[in-house]
Design an enzyme around this catalytic site. Structure first.
Site, PDB file in Angstrom:
ATOM      1  N   HIS A 116     -15.467  68.988 -33.598  1.00 17.96           N
ATOM      2  CA  HIS A 116     -16.019  70.295 -32.803  1.00 17.96           C
ATOM      3  C   HIS A 116     -17.387  70.570 -33.180  1.00 17.96           C
ATOM      4  O   HIS A 116     -18.177  71.390 -32.436  1.00 17.96           O
ATOM      5  CB  HIS A 116     -15.220  71.506 -33.467  1.00 17.96           C
ATOM      6  CG  HIS A 116     -15.719  71.909 -34.863  1.00 17.96           C
ATOM      7  ND1 HIS A 116     -15.291  71.128 -35.947  1.00 17.96           N
ATOM      8  CD2 HIS A 116     -16.522  72.577 -35.072  1.00 17.96           C
ATOM      9  CE1 HIS A 116     -15.788  71.938 -37.083  1.00 17.96           C
ATOM     10  NE2 HIS A 116     -16.562  72.882 -36.479  1.00 17.96           N
TER      11      HIS A 116
HETATM   12  C1  UD1 Z   1     -18.396  77.790 -35.047  1.00 20.92           C
HETATM   13  C2  UD1 Z   1     -19.682  77.718 -36.161  1.00 20.92           C
HETATM   14  C3  UD1 Z   1     -19.518  76.279 -36.936  1.00 20.92           C
HETATM   15  C4  UD1 Z   1     -17.989  76.073 -37.560  1.00 20.92           C
HETATM   16  C5  UD1 Z   1     -16.726  76.443 -36.674  1.00 20.92           C
HETATM   17  C6  UD1 Z   1     -15.537  76.456 -36.815  1.00 20.92           C
HETATM   18  C7  UD1 Z   1     -21.488  78.785 -35.697  1.00 20.92           C
HETATM   19  C8  UD1 Z   1     -23.130  78.258 -35.148  1.00 20.92           C
HETATM   20  N1  UD1 Z   1     -20.855  77.584 -35.700  1.00 20.92           N
HETATM   21  O1  UD1 Z   1     -18.506  76.904 -34.260  1.00 20.92           O
HETATM   22  O2  UD1 Z   1     -20.232  76.200 -38.140  1.00 20.92           O
HETATM   23  O3  UD1 Z   1     -17.658  74.948 -37.897  1.00 20.92           O
HETATM   24  O4  UD1 Z   1     -17.292  77.733 -35.747  1.00 20.92           O
HETATM   25  O5  UD1 Z   1     -14.433  76.148 -36.088  1.00 20.92           O
HETATM   26  O6  UD1 Z   1     -21.408  79.788 -36.071  1.00 20.92           O
HETATM   27  N2  UD1 Z   1     -13.989  79.357 -28.089  1.00 20.92           N
HETATM   28  C9  UD1 Z   1     -13.002  79.446 -27.492  1.00 20.92           C
HETATM   29  N3  UD1 Z   1     -12.074  80.645 -28.049  1.00 20.92           N
HETATM   30  C10 UD1 Z   1     -12.354  80.937 -29.333  1.00 20.92           C
HETATM   31  C11 UD1 Z   1     -13.529  80.374 -29.954  1.00 20.92           C
HETATM   32  C12 UD1 Z   1     -14.354  79.734 -29.337  1.00 20.92           C
HETATM   33  O7  UD1 Z   1     -12.667  79.282 -26.321  1.00 20.92           O
HETATM   34  O8  UD1 Z   1     -11.587  81.729 -29.965  1.00 20.92           O
HETATM   35  C13 UD1 Z   1     -14.937  78.288 -27.480  1.00 20.92           C
HETATM   36  C14 UD1 Z   1     -16.034  79.192 -26.502  1.00 20.92           C
HETATM   37  O9  UD1 Z   1     -16.240  78.394 -25.312  1.00 20.92           O
HETATM   38  C15 UD1 Z   1     -17.351  79.083 -27.489  1.00 20.92           C
HETATM   39  C16 UD1 Z   1     -17.334  77.394 -28.095  1.00 20.92           C
HETATM   40  O10 UD1 Z   1     -15.800  77.489 -28.189  1.00 20.92           O
HETATM   41  O11 UD1 Z   1     -18.393  78.834 -26.457  1.00 20.92           O
HETATM   42  C17 UD1 Z   1     -17.929  77.700 -29.306  1.00 20.92           C
HETATM   43  O12 UD1 Z   1     -17.449  78.950 -30.021  1.00 20.92           O
HETATM   44  P1  UD1 Z   1     -18.845  79.272 -31.314  1.00 20.92           P
HETATM   45  O13 UD1 Z   1     -17.944  80.319 -32.108  1.00 20.92           O
HETATM   46  O14 UD1 Z   1     -20.072  79.820 -30.625  1.00 20.92           O
HETATM   47  O15 UD1 Z   1     -18.925  78.112 -32.105  1.00 20.92           O
HETATM   48  P2  UD1 Z   1     -18.093  76.939 -32.948  1.00 20.92           P
HETATM   49  O16 UD1 Z   1     -18.410  75.455 -32.290  1.00 20.92           O
HETATM   50  O17 UD1 Z   1     -16.642  77.440 -32.848  1.00 20.92           O
HETATM   51  N1  UDP Z   2      -7.824  73.791 -39.100  1.00 25.36           N
HETATM   52  C1  UDP Z   2      -6.910  74.455 -38.798  1.00 25.36           C
HETATM   53  N2  UDP Z   2      -6.197  73.935 -37.435  1.00 25.36           N
HETATM   54  C2  UDP Z   2      -7.062  73.138 -36.672  1.00 25.36           C
HETATM   55  C3  UDP Z   2      -8.268  72.477 -37.192  1.00 25.36           C
HETATM   56  C4  UDP Z   2      -8.661  73.181 -38.389  1.00 25.36           C
HETATM   57  O1  UDP Z   2      -6.136  75.156 -39.404  1.00 25.36           O
HETATM   58  O2  UDP Z   2      -6.564  72.890 -35.463  1.00 25.36           O
HETATM   59  C5  UDP Z   2      -8.588  74.229 -40.500  1.00 25.36           C
HETATM   60  C6  UDP Z   2      -8.967  72.966 -41.488  1.00 25.36           C
HETATM   61  O3  UDP Z   2      -7.657  72.531 -42.143  1.00 25.36           O
HETATM   62  C7  UDP Z   2      -9.826  73.692 -42.429  1.00 25.36           C
HETATM   63  C8  UDP Z   2     -10.599  74.607 -41.375  1.00 25.36           C
HETATM   64  O4  UDP Z   2      -9.659  74.893 -40.245  1.00 25.36           O
HETATM   65  O5  UDP Z   2      -9.163  74.387 -43.268  1.00 25.36           O
HETATM   66  C9  UDP Z   2     -11.840  73.944 -40.991  1.00 25.36           C
HETATM   67  O6  UDP Z   2     -12.479  74.883 -39.890  1.00 25.36           O
HETATM   68  P1  UDP Z   2     -13.541  73.843 -38.915  1.00 25.36           P
HETATM   69  O7  UDP Z   2     -13.292  72.547 -39.011  1.00 25.36           O
HETATM   70  O8  UDP Z   2     -13.050  74.780 -37.676  1.00 25.36           O
HETATM   71  O9  UDP Z   2     -14.716  74.338 -39.451  1.00 25.36           O
HETATM   72  P2  UDP Z   2     -15.774  73.809 -40.531  1.00 25.36           P
HETATM   73  O10 UDP Z   2     -14.765  73.727 -41.961  1.00 25.36           O
HETATM   74  O11 UDP Z   2     -16.416  72.569 -40.333  1.00 25.36           O
HETATM   75  O12 UDP Z   2     -16.958  74.723 -40.536  1.00 25.36           O
END
Ligand code: UD1
Ligand code: UDP
Length: 351
Positions: free
Chosen positions: A203
């Protein structure tokens, strides 16, 4: 004490679950959800499964560019901090919600405690690295999961009010492990058996914004020919849909799963391939070999002890890593003992 905790993204719910459980025994917590993650599979499922109290407020910020999203959070958090006037603001990890929480509080002279302080990838192209560095500079209490995190802070001139507490994600994993065994039926649903598949998550912005990198990873999964479960983050789903990717039968693309299902999938996998921070550590704690689909990691200890391989996103490197990886017999404890949340709360009380 009165503590305002700021969460917004999936990994922060998992971290906050551990702290809230301890904190609320002795103190008053006001829980703020910024609304950064909002789909039920990215947010409410974690509150339900981990017994996290309902947020006191959800700012409903949603998705957007970094400036727009962080700016909206900053305004919302500032208003409620003025209203609540807590003794501490607690921020977690490295997301935009972390940065907004730390910045809003620091400008109001409200002390900031940062859980998971001191982590560094030394790659400023990552938005998370900017968020971490800024949050650490703004913090009055730095709660670190490892000695390397403490050393990173020292190298930046931050050595006061820095504590080694361990990793709160380990606390949450311990909490969820038994519940997962009792409640999760995900393997039966997908039709897979323990030890007979790979688990993957992708992601990170660097791997999804660049469609060619994502294609390269998907082609590696295809050529491996081994059953692979890939719970797809919404950010990645958008790209997969845009490029009209159809997986072969051995690749199970599923939606994001709740934590109990994820723990089941992780502990039963033959190997984990991921660009997630949290999952690299969970793989280690669950004694599952991990291949990191990035060029660097903040969790360097897992690589040093031989349980994590940095493979990047090039197809041949990924395939080679999966086919040749044999983890060592030794598995030293890393990132604490599952009691990090208690240490965080004591550090807050003592400060
Ligand atoms: C964010 C964090 C990242 C973390 C990740 C965990 C920042 C800069 N990044 O990245 O460090 O590892 O969360 O998962 O804060 N979206 C949906 N539904 C949701 C949420 C997001 O559809 O509930 C989609 C939207 O299109 C959005 C994209 O995901 O634009 C990215 O979401 P965003 O929260 O901006 O960043 P993440 O990639 O989730
Ligand atoms: N995770 C989850 N469901 C998923 C993918 C990840 O519960 O479908 C959990 C994963 O086991 C870990 C946390 O989400 O505990 C990590 O989140 P993510 O990878 O989104 O973010 P990061 O740790 O890279 O910031």
């Amino acid at each position: 004490m009165k503590i305002v905790s700021i969460v917004g993204a999936r990994p922060q719910f998992i971290k906050a679950a551990a702290i809230s459980r301890v904190l609320r025994k002795r103190h008053t917590e006001f829980l703020v959800h910024t609304g950064q993650h909002y789909d039920s599979c990215m947010s409410s499922v974690f509150f339900e499964e981990l017994g996290i109290p309902e947020p006191d407020i959800n700012l409903g910020v949603g998705s957007g560019s970094h400036g727009k999203q962080t700016g909206a959070m900053l305004a919302g958090i500032e208003a409620l901090l003025i209203d609540q006037r807590p003794d501490w603001t607690l921020v977690y990890g490295d997301t935009n919600s972390t940065l907004a929480g730390a910045l809003a509080a620091a400008k109001l002279h409200i002390p900031v405690a940062h859980v998971e302080a001191g982590l560094r990838s030394f790659n400023r192209a990552m938005p998370e690295e900017i968020n971490r560095v800024a949050a650490d500079v703004l913090s009055n209490l730095l709660l670190c999961p490892s000695q390397i995190a403490i050393d990173n802070l020292a190298a930046e001139g931050i050595s006061k009010h820095v504590y080694l507490v361990g990793d709160v994600m380990s606390d949450s994993l311990t909490y969820a492990a038994t519940r997962s065994r009792k409640q999760s039926t995900i393997l039966e649903q997908i039709g897979l058996r323990s030890g007979e598949y790979l688990l993957a998550t992708v992601h990170r912005a660097e791997n999804t914004d660049d469609e060619f990198r994502l294609r390269s990873v998907l082609h590696a999964f295809e050529d491996l020919g081994e059953a692979l479960v890939f719970p797809v983050h919404p950010r990645t789903r958008k790209v997969i849909d845009r490029i009209n990717y159809t997986p072969p039968d051995h690749i199970h693309l599923i939606g994001p799963v709740g934590y109990l299902n994820m723990v089941m999938l992780a502990q039963s996998a033959r190997m984990i391939l991921t660009d997630s921070g949290g999952l690299q550590k969970e793989a280690y704690w669950l004694k599952v070999p991990c291949i990191t689909l990035r060029e660097e990691t903040e969790w360097v200890e897992t690589v040093q002890v031989g349980w994590n391989i940095i493979a990047g996103t090039e197809k041949s490197r990924i395939i080679d890593a999966v086919q040749t990886f044999t983890p060592p017999a030794e598995h030293p404890p890393l990132y604490g003992d599952g009691q990090a949340a208690a240490r965080c709360v004591v550090a807050l009380e003592n400060r």
